[in-house]
Design a protein around this motif. Structure first.
Motif, PDB file in Angstrom:
ATOM      1  N   ALA A   1      -9.943  -7.577  11.173  1.00 28.42           N
ATOM      2  CA  ALA A   1      -9.205  -8.827  10.975  1.00 28.42           C
ATOM      3  C   ALA A   1      -8.400  -8.780   9.679  1.00 28.42           C
ATOM      4  CB  ALA A   1     -10.176 -10.006  10.956  1.00 28.42           C
ATOM      5  N   GLU A   2      -8.997  -8.262   8.614  1.00 26.18           N
ATOM      6  CA  GLU A   2      -8.270  -8.138   7.347  1.00 26.18           C
ATOM      7  C   GLU A   2      -7.120  -7.146   7.468  1.00 26.18           C
ATOM      8  OE1 GLU A   2     -10.513  -7.389   3.864  1.00 26.18           O
ATOM      9  OE2 GLU A   2     -11.889  -9.077   4.144  1.00 26.18           O
ATOM     10  N   ALA A   3      -7.341  -6.050   8.204  1.00 27.40           N
ATOM     11  CA  ALA A   3      -6.276  -5.064   8.397  1.00 27.40           C
ATOM     12  C   ALA A   3      -5.121  -5.667   9.193  1.00 27.40           C
ATOM     13  CB  ALA A   3      -6.826  -3.834   9.104  1.00 27.40           C
ATOM     14  N   LEU A   4      -5.445  -6.489  10.202  1.00 24.77           N
ATOM     15  CA  LEU A   4      -4.401  -7.173  10.969  1.00 24.77           C
ATOM     16  C   LEU A   4      -3.598  -8.106  10.083  1.00 24.77           C
ATOM     17  CD1 LEU A   4      -5.947  -8.148  14.435  1.00 24.77           C
ATOM     18  CD2 LEU A   4      -3.784  -6.967  14.040  1.00 24.77           C
ATOM     19  N   GLU A   5      -4.309  -8.830   9.200  1.00 23.48           N
ATOM     20  CA  GLU A   5      -3.635  -9.748   8.278  1.00 23.48           C
ATOM     21  C   GLU A   5      -2.698  -8.980   7.352  1.00 23.48           C
ATOM     22  OE1 GLU A   5      -4.746 -12.934   4.705  1.00 23.48           O
ATOM     23  OE2 GLU A   5      -6.330 -12.154   6.016  1.00 23.48           O
ATOM     24  N   ALA A   6      -3.132  -7.793   6.930  1.00 18.26           N
ATOM     25  CA  ALA A   6      -2.303  -6.980   6.031  1.00 18.26           C
ATOM     26  C   ALA A   6      -1.032  -6.507   6.726  1.00 18.26           C
ATOM     27  CB  ALA A   6      -3.111  -5.783   5.540  1.00 18.26           C
ATOM     28  N   VAL A   7      -1.164  -6.069   7.996  1.00 20.03           N
ATOM     29  CA  VAL A   7      -0.003  -5.580   8.735  1.00 20.03           C
ATOM     30  C   VAL A   7       0.996  -6.715   8.989  1.00 20.03           C
ATOM     31  CG1 VAL A   7       0.746  -4.568  10.927  1.00 20.03           C
ATOM     32  CG2 VAL A   7      -1.280  -3.690   9.789  1.00 20.03           C
TER      33      VAL A   7
END
Length: 433
Positions: free
Chosen positions: A25-31
Motif C-alpha cells: 500500500a505504501e509502495a502504491l502511494e509512492a508510485v
C-alpha cells in the motif's frame, strides 16, 4: 512520509527502492505521488517487486509509463518482461522439483542426417533422440571438436522438464581438412556441420566403422541437391581408372535349389515406401518448425508451446504439412483483455501439456495465439477479445472447434481427451480463413 521519501530519492538522483517500504500500500502511494519520477526505478527493483508479489505496484508503474511517452513505455516493457520471465523460471523450477529425476542428466545421442558431394560431407543434427520427435529448442555449454579424423559434440539442453546431455562422437570414413571444416546453429533445436574432405571422393558411408547409430539417416534434400555433381564425379573416375579386364571364366553350375531364392521384391518395395514416408514426415516437421519460428515471440517463448500467427496459419494449421496434425490452440492476450485470472491458471497447464500431448494424441501439438498482438486475426477465427482465454481444437484442414468446458477446472488429461476426439461441428470462421 512516503512522498518525502520519493521526493528525496528523486532529488538526489538515487534509484527509488519501492521494495524497501513497509507494505505494498505504501509502495502504491509512492508510485501515485506527483513527485514520483518514472526513470528512478531501475530494472533490479522491478524484479524485486515481481518476486515479492507486489503486482499492483508494477501494474501502476506500467500504466504511468504508457502515459509518459513511447521511450518510457518501451523501457518499462523491457524491464517488466525480464522480471516476469525470471519469476516464471523460478516457478517452473518448483514444478521440475516434483519429478524424482530432477537434477539427473539424461544421456542422449542426438538424431542426425548426412549427405555429401565430391569435396564435402554435410551433417545435420537435431537435439532429440529421433528426427521426427520433439526435442530441446536450444542448448548451452556446447563443446564442438572437428579434427582430421573425428567429430565430437557435447551440449546440455532441456525437454519435458528433463535436463539432457546431448553427445555425438564418431570417427569419419576418411580424413578431412579440419581447419577448412565448420559448424553453425541452424533452425531452432538444430545444428549443421560441413566437413571438407582432404581428397575428393565419394564415401560409401559417413563413419569409418560399418555399424552406425540407428538414428543416423540420409539428409535427403541435401543429397538431391548434390546428386548430379556426385554422379558426374563417379562417372569421370570410372572412365579414367577402369582397366581392361580379361574375360573371366564362367562360374561353375550351381545347384538348382541354390539358384531359387525367395522373392523380396514386394518386401523391398514396402520398405522403400516406409522410408520415403518417414523422410516426408521429417521434411514436413522441419518446415513446420521453420514456419513457427517466423512468428513473434510472446508469453510462451522458450517453452514447447508453438506461438502461432496469421503469417503462418495457413501452412501450419489450416493446411498443415504434417499429415494428420491435430492442434490444441489457446487464444489469450498479453495486453490484459479477457480474464487474466483464468489465463494465469491455464498457463502452467498449457506449458506442461505442450510437452506431453505428442505422446498422448497421435500427431498432436499445442500452440497459442496472442490476440493482444493481433485482434483482427482472432476476430476472423471467431474469437472475441472479451471472452479470452479460449481453447480450440484444429484438425487437418483447419476446421476448428472451441472447448466447451471450464478452463479454470480443466486438467491436462481433459484437454488431451478433447484434442484426441473426432471433429463434430467445425467452425465456419476457421474454414473461411
Amino acid at each position: 512520509l512516503v512522498s518525502l521519501y520519493v521526493l528525496g530519492a528523486s532529488a538526489s538522483g538515487a534509484d527509488v527502492a519501492l521494495s524497501a517500504l513497509a507494505s505494498e500500500a505504501e509502495a502504491l502511494e509512492a508510485v501515485r505521488s506527483p513527485d514520483f519520477a518514472l526513470p528512478s526505478v531501475a530494472a533490479p527493483e522491478i524484479e524485486r517487486l515481481v518476486k515479492m508479489g507486489w503486482h499492483d505496484v508494477v501494474r501502476e508503474y506500467v500504466l504511468l509509463s504508457h502515459a509518459a511517452g513511447e521511450a518510457d513505455s518501451q523501457r518499462t516493457a523491457s524491464q517488466v518482461r525480464s522480471a516476469v520471465q525470471a519469476a516464471k523460471n523460478r516457478l517452473d523450477d518448483l514444478i521440475r522439483v516434483l519429478d524424482r529425476n530432477y537434477g539427473k542428466t539424461a544421456e542422449v545421442t542426438p538424431a542426425s542426417q548426412w549427405a555429401q558431394n565430391s569435396t564435402h560431407a554435410f551433417l545435420a543434427v537435431k537435439f532429440a533422440q529421433r528426427w521426427n520427435a520433439p526435442g530441446a529448442l536450444e542448448v548451452e555449454n556446447e563443446t564442438v571438436s572437428i579434427t582430421d579424423c573425428c567429430f565430437n559434440f557435447t551440449a546440455f539442453g532441456e525437454h519435458s522438464f528433463i535436463r539432457r546431455r546431448y553427445h555425438l562422437s564418431f570417427e569419419l570414413f576418411r580424413d578431412v581438412a579440419s581447419k577448412a571444416s565448420s559448424w553453425s546453429w541452424a533452425a531452432a533445436g538444430r545444428m549443421t556441420v560441413v566437413f571438407t574432405k582432404k581428397e575428393a571422393a565419394s564415401w560409401p558411408r559417413l563413419l569409418k566403422g560399418k555399424t552406425a547409430p540407428k538414428n543416423l539417416g540420409v539428409w535427403r534434400d541435401m543429397k538431391e541437391q548434390w546428386d548430379k555433381e556426385l554422379k558426374k564425379f563417379n562417372s569421370a573416375g570410372k572412365k579414367k581408372s577402369a582397366p581392361k579386364k580379361e574375360p573371366e571364366p564362367a562360374p561353375a553350375p550351381a545347384k538348382a535349389e541354390a539358384l531359387v531364392k525367395p522373392s523380396t521384391k514386394g518386401k523391398s518395395r514396402r520398405k522403400r515406401k516406409a522410408e520415403d514416408d518417414d523422410a516426408d514426415d521429417d521434411e514436413a516437421l522441419d518446415r513446420e518448425v521453420e514456419l513457427v519460428s517466423d512468428c513473434p515471440k510472446s508469453t510462451y517463448s522458450g517453452t514447447a508451446v508453438a506461438e502461432l500467427c496469421v503469417k503462418t496459419w495457413d501452412d501450419v494449421v489450416r493446411n498443415p504439412r504434417v499429415k494428420g496434425r491435430r492442434w490444441l490452440v489457446e487464444f489469450y492476450s498479453s495486453q490484459g483483455d479477457g480474464n487474466p485470472k483464468v489465463m494465469k491458471t491455464l498457463m502452467p497447464v498449457w506449458r506442461r501439456l505442450a510437452d506431453m500431448l505428442p505422446s498422448m494424441v497421435p500427431r498432436g501439438r499445442v500452440g497459442a495465439v496472442d490476440c493482444g498482438a493481433d485482434r483482427e486475426f482472432c476476430r476472423q477465427v471467431g474469437v472475441a477479445s472479451v471472452k479470452l482465454p479460449q481453447v480450440w481444437r484444429f484438425t487437418s484442414g483447419g476446421l476448428g472447434e472451441p472447448y466447451s468446458g471450464s478452463l479454470s477446472d480443466a486438467t491436462m488429461e481433459d484437454f488431451a481427451a478433447f484434442g484426441g476426439e473426432a471433429a463434430t461441428g467445425a467452425s465456419e470462421h476457421a474454414a473461411e480463413l
